[in-house]
Design a protein around this motif. Structure first.
Motif, short mmCIF file in Angstrom:
data_model
loop_
_atom_site.label_atom_id
_atom_site.label_comp_id
_atom_site.label_asym_id
_atom_site.label_seq_id
_atom_site.Cartn_x
_atom_site.Cartn_y
_atom_site.Cartn_z
N ILE A 27 -0.03 -2.85 2.59
CA ILE A 27 0.43 -3.53 4.25
C ILE A 27 1.06 -2.75 5.07
O ILE A 27 1.28 -2.88 6.14
CB ILE A 27 1.82 -4.99 3.26
CG1 ILE A 27 2.04 -3.64 3.12
CG2 ILE A 27 0.54 -5.67 2.87
CD1 ILE A 27 3.21 -4.53 2.51
N TYR A 28 1.34 -1.42 4.33
CA TYR A 28 1.73 -0.32 5.35
C TYR A 28 0.88 0.73 6.25
O TYR A 28 1.12 1.64 6.98
CB TYR A 28 2.89 0.72 4.36
CG TYR A 28 3.77 -0.27 4.15
CD1 TYR A 28 4.69 -1.00 4.48
CD2 TYR A 28 4.18 0.16 2.75
CE1 TYR A 28 5.45 -2.07 3.65
CE2 TYR A 28 5.03 -1.12 2.54
CZ TYR A 28 5.72 -2.14 2.63
OH TYR A 28 7.14 -2.26 2.11
N GLY A 29 -0.23 0.29 6.18
CA GLY A 29 -1.28 1.31 6.55
C GLY A 29 -2.21 2.37 6.34
O GLY A 29 -2.73 2.85 6.29
N GLN A 30 -1.57 1.84 4.90
CA GLN A 30 -2.24 3.55 3.95
C GLN A 30 -3.18 3.16 3.04
O GLN A 30 -3.48 2.29 2.82
CB GLN A 30 -0.61 4.16 3.26
CG GLN A 30 0.32 4.42 4.08
CD GLN A 30 1.35 4.95 2.49
OE1 GLN A 30 1.95 3.88 2.28
NE2 GLN A 30 2.14 5.48 2.89
N LEU A 31 -4.19 4.29 2.99
CA LEU A 31 -4.87 4.17 2.04
C LEU A 31 -4.84 5.70 0.99
O LEU A 31 -4.10 6.51 0.86
CB LEU A 31 -6.53 4.81 2.95
CG LEU A 31 -6.98 4.22 3.93
CD1 LEU A 31 -7.83 4.45 4.36
CD2 LEU A 31 -7.97 2.94 3.10
#
Length: 325
Positions: A27-31
């Motif tokens: 949900i924090y835009g991390q992969l």
């Protein structure tokens, strides 16, 4: 200040084409990129305490969550908000992330400003990418040129999931509908309304359908309504599964079993008749993603509202716990 990653939620996962890497989006835009080869076949002398943490963590956009992931032979396809991007796998496996190879802007025709790309499905034989979106539509794109080929309209609220087999596609959404599509036609040819069935309905949880999948002769779906098995031709509810969940977000068929999870302490493996074959304990309080692969390693990865991702190689118990933190 508490580290927000302790409250991580993983919404989606996919395997690399070679099966040696697992990628998870949060949900924090991390992969997060996990090296499964290193995890399953560690060199004991070189083993470190962080072997079960990501090999790389890439930040795409801190303002937008990673809603969906799918893999093609060449690209990791990422669905965020208003946008679908394709990243070359070679780039994803590097420590530094460069720009994506291509980007598709999802031009929502509705009043919605932020359109989440909630689910992706890639049909390799057609070279088409299907996206179920927050503007109630399913879009089909030609991946060769990024061209929008078809728009499928029929839902009145946002779409939670899509799944395809042959020329059929199934979609399920917040409106409580499970729609069946012939991919050659823009309009759905049939539908299931689980919450209208008294054996399936759970009004206290809601009418939304969070997961649906097609089998040869069956449909499995669940959400607010109970997880249930429907005959594809007659559209009758044949089995209503008795599991202690508070909402289903994952369901699929594998080896004459139904796998299902959601707001529950376990991921379940069930016979078509309703027998619980396996109760797999999970780290997440709610499971949002479960992906399965049989080669080169047999592995099931389960993720959700937790920084921990559970790995199972026998599908009967949890072998490893990965840390997305």
């Amino acid at each position: 200040m508490l580290d927000k990653i302790l409250y991580n939620t993983v919404l989606c996962q996919t395997f690399s084409p070679c099966g040696k890497y697992l990628v998870a989006g949060n949900i924090y835009g991390q992969l997060a990129v996990f090296d499964l080869d290193n995890i399953f076949n560690p060199v004991v002398e070189q083993l470190t305490s962080d072997f079960n943490k990501p090999k790389h963590t890439h930040l795409l956009d801190p303002n937008n969550q990673i809603c969906s992931l799918v893999s093609t032979d060449k690209f990791l396809v990422v669905g965020t908000v208003n946008e679908i991007s394709g990243w070359d796998w070679k780039v994803i496996l590097n420590s530094k992330l460069s720009k994506p190879s291509w980007t598709i802007k999802v031009q929502s025709q509705s009043f919605i400003e932020k359109c989440d790309i909630n689910c992706l499905w890639y049909k390799e034989e057609e070279g088409k990418l299907y996206a179920g979106c927050g503007d109630n539509k399913v879009y089909a794109y030609n991946l060769e040129d990024g061209r929008l080929v078809t728009t499928y309209e029929g839902h009145s609220d946002f779409i939670h999931c899509i799944h395809s087999q042959g020329q059929q596609l199934i979609s399920a959404g917040e409106d409580g509908l499970v729609l069946l599509w012939d991919l050659r036609v823009k309009n759905s040819y049939n539908k299931i309304v689980p919450h209208s069935n008294s054996k399936v309905s759970r009004p206290d949880i809601g009418k939304w359908v969070g997961a649906a999948a097609l089998g040869e002769d069956w449909i499995v779906c669940g959400g607010g309504p109970r997880l249930s098995l429907w005959h594809l031709r007659s559209l009758d509810a044949v089995t209503v599964f008795d599991i202690p969940d508070h909402g289903i977000h994952v369901s699929f068929f594998q080896d004459d079993c139904v796998f299902a999870g959601g707001a529950a302490k376990h991921l379940y493996q069930l016979s078509y008749s309703g027998e619980v074959r396996v109760e797999l304990p999970v780290s997440a309080t709610t499971v949002y993603s479960a992906v399965l692969r049989t080669s080169p390693n047999k592995v099931l990865a389960i993720a959700g509202s937790s920084p921990e991702i559970d790995l199972c190689t026998s599908f009967n118990y949890r072998d490893q716990v990965l840390h997305f933190r």
